[in-house]
Write an enzyme that holds these catalytic residues in place. Structure first.
Site, short mmCIF file in Angstrom:
data_model
loop_
_atom_site.label_atom_id
_atom_site.label_comp_id
_atom_site.label_asym_id
_atom_site.label_seq_id
_atom_site.Cartn_x
_atom_site.Cartn_y
_atom_site.Cartn_z
N CYS A 84 0.37 -14.60 20.82
CA CYS A 84 -0.90 -14.86 20.32
C CYS A 84 -0.58 -13.80 18.77
CB CYS A 84 -1.61 -15.88 20.74
SG CYS A 84 -2.54 -17.05 19.26
N GLY A 113 0.40 3.06 34.04
CA GLY A 113 1.94 3.35 33.53
C GLY A 113 1.99 3.29 31.59
N1 PLP Z 1 6.22 -0.17 30.74
C1 PLP Z 1 6.58 -0.92 31.22
C2 PLP Z 1 7.93 -1.46 30.96
C3 PLP Z 1 5.76 -2.29 31.83
O1 PLP Z 1 6.50 -2.72 31.79
C4 PLP Z 1 4.71 -1.68 31.75
C5 PLP Z 1 3.48 -3.10 32.47
O2 PLP Z 1 3.69 -4.15 32.31
C6 PLP Z 1 4.19 -0.04 31.31
C7 PLP Z 1 4.39 0.38 30.89
C8 PLP Z 1 2.24 -0.29 31.51
O3 PLP Z 1 1.85 -0.10 32.97
P1 PLP Z 1 0.37 -0.11 33.28
O4 PLP Z 1 -0.04 -1.75 33.21
O5 PLP Z 1 0.30 0.58 34.06
O6 PLP Z 1 -0.16 0.30 32.25
#
Ligand code: PLP
Length: 371
Positions: free
Chosen positions: A317, A69
């Site tokens: 933190c 993501g």
């Molecule tokens: N965007 C959102 C809203 C997320 O919750 C996350 C993960 O925590 C990410 C992006 C990042 O995704 P990834 O863990 O696959 O890099």
């Protein structure tokens, strides 16, 4: 143990594991080659692309597989900015993958209200002809707030008609019909490990006609939009998780919403000085975000962990001191209150027993910390 940190990551769906195994064993080809073993892997990638595209309401050619993501969000924002220049705009409550990409390009932030919904008037006031990318997430990772993407699109169309709209649908996919709700966006990011797929694989929908420069350079895979040998097993696992998630979504949402409501209501009834963050009617079904007056969230998380409950807080933190979450601060929550808040995030595997365990141990943990 009660695992209530599904917004951080979810267990691998059995169908995702089954879909991955052949590509970790016999079907090991590199899909970029010409011979039979390579062609077999390539066929698997294209089959997965069809499935992911259907789940996201896109055409197969619009799906770019990424390493998760974060990378999908970076490709959307940095990739469009590299082609068009201009100003990047995002909501103040975005995940760091978007927020830090926007800030790295000197972008502008748009405020959100007390429930975490974007302020559409402030968005309109922020937009002008210089704006090339607007990024507003579909569902928030900390408080679960769902953004009104069609309304955002209308404001962008009026005040920055040449800008592209990106949505981070990473937290939305387990709960919402992203194929429909993300339709107003030109770019849509998802991450497999948030919905029963493996970690380190995601996708970005890049609608036809939108040009993104690659962020990862190399062999020119993914039609030169994301280089690097494909994570074939991961992509096959993501496709299986997309299929399983979409097939069960309505039933999952109804079941998990009932569990979430029982958890949120039970804790507010059983622990004095408890309040809920975000609007339950408009947040995703798996999110329960609570504040316990006078309780330090980090200490509470440790006691919960000792009692077998996995939860989390959005605080970080920094240089030895706890910093409140930027999402809660953007919602106008005071630092002390933000540092008394925890997120219990439910998922498709959450059960009534999990809720019972939290309802049993959390009131005692809060009472101990208040003593
Ligand atoms: N965007 C959102 C809203 C997320 O919750 C996350 C993960 O925590 C990410 C992006 C990042 O995704 P990834 O863990 O696959 O890099």
């Amino acid at each position: 143990m009660a695992y209530l940190d599904n917004a951080a990551t979810t267990p691998l769906h059995p169908e995702a594991l089954a879909a991955m195994l052949p590509f970790l064993t016999d079907r090991f080809g590199n899909p970029s080659g010409v011979h039979a073993v390579a062609r077999d892997a390539r066929a698997a990638i294209e089959e997965a692309r069809d499935t992911v595209a259907a789940g996201l309401g896109a055409r197969p050619g619009e799906v770019v597989f990424t390493g998760g993501g974060t990378e999908a969000d970076n490709l959307a924002i940095i990739g469009v900015h590299a082609r068009r220049g201009g100003t990047v705009v995002c909501a103040a409550s975005e995940h760091h993958a978007v927020l830090h990409s926007c800030q790295a390009l000197g972008g502008r932030l748009v405020p959100v209200d007390a429930d975490g919904r974007i302020d559409l008037d402030a968005l309109a006031a922020t937009l002008d002809d210089s704006v090339s990318v607007v990024s507003v997430m579909l569902a928030n990772n900390e408080v679960g707030t769902v953004q009104p993407l069609a309304e955002v699109r209308a404001v962008v169309a009026e005040h920055a008609p040449r800008a592209v709209l990106h949505t981070d649908a990473v937290q939305a996919f387990p709960w919402l019909d992203v194929a429909t709700l993300a339709a107003p966006a030109d770019l849509v990011a998802v991450s497999a490990h948030k919905f029963g797929g493996p970690k380190g694989v995601g996708a970005l929908v890049v609608r036809d006609g939108v040009d993104v420069a690659p962020v990862v350079h190399g062999g020119g895979q993914e039609r030169d939009r994301r280089s690097g040998t494909h994570n074939v097993a991961g992509i096959a696992g993501m496709a299986a998780a997309v299929r399983a998630t979409v097939a069960a979504r309505d039933e999952t949402v109804a079941r998990v919403r009932r569990l979430r409501d029982r958890l949120a209501d039970g804790l507010q009834a059983g622990v004095p000085g408890t309040s809920e963050t975000g609007d339950r009617a408009t947040k995703v079904a798996g999110n329960c975000h609570l504040r316990f007056d006078g309780v330090e969230s980090e200490a509470l998380l440790i006691l919960l962990d000792e009692a077998g409950v996995c939860a989390s807080a959005g605080s970080a933190c920094a240089s030895g001191a706890m910093e409140p979450s930027h999402v809660l601060t953007a919602m106008g929550i005071e630092a002390a209150d933000a540092l008394s808040s925890i997120r219990l995030s439910l998922g498709p595997t959450t059960t009534d027993d999990d809720v019972d365990l939290v309802l049993k141990v959390l009131p005692d943990a809060v009472a101990r910390l208040r003593r």
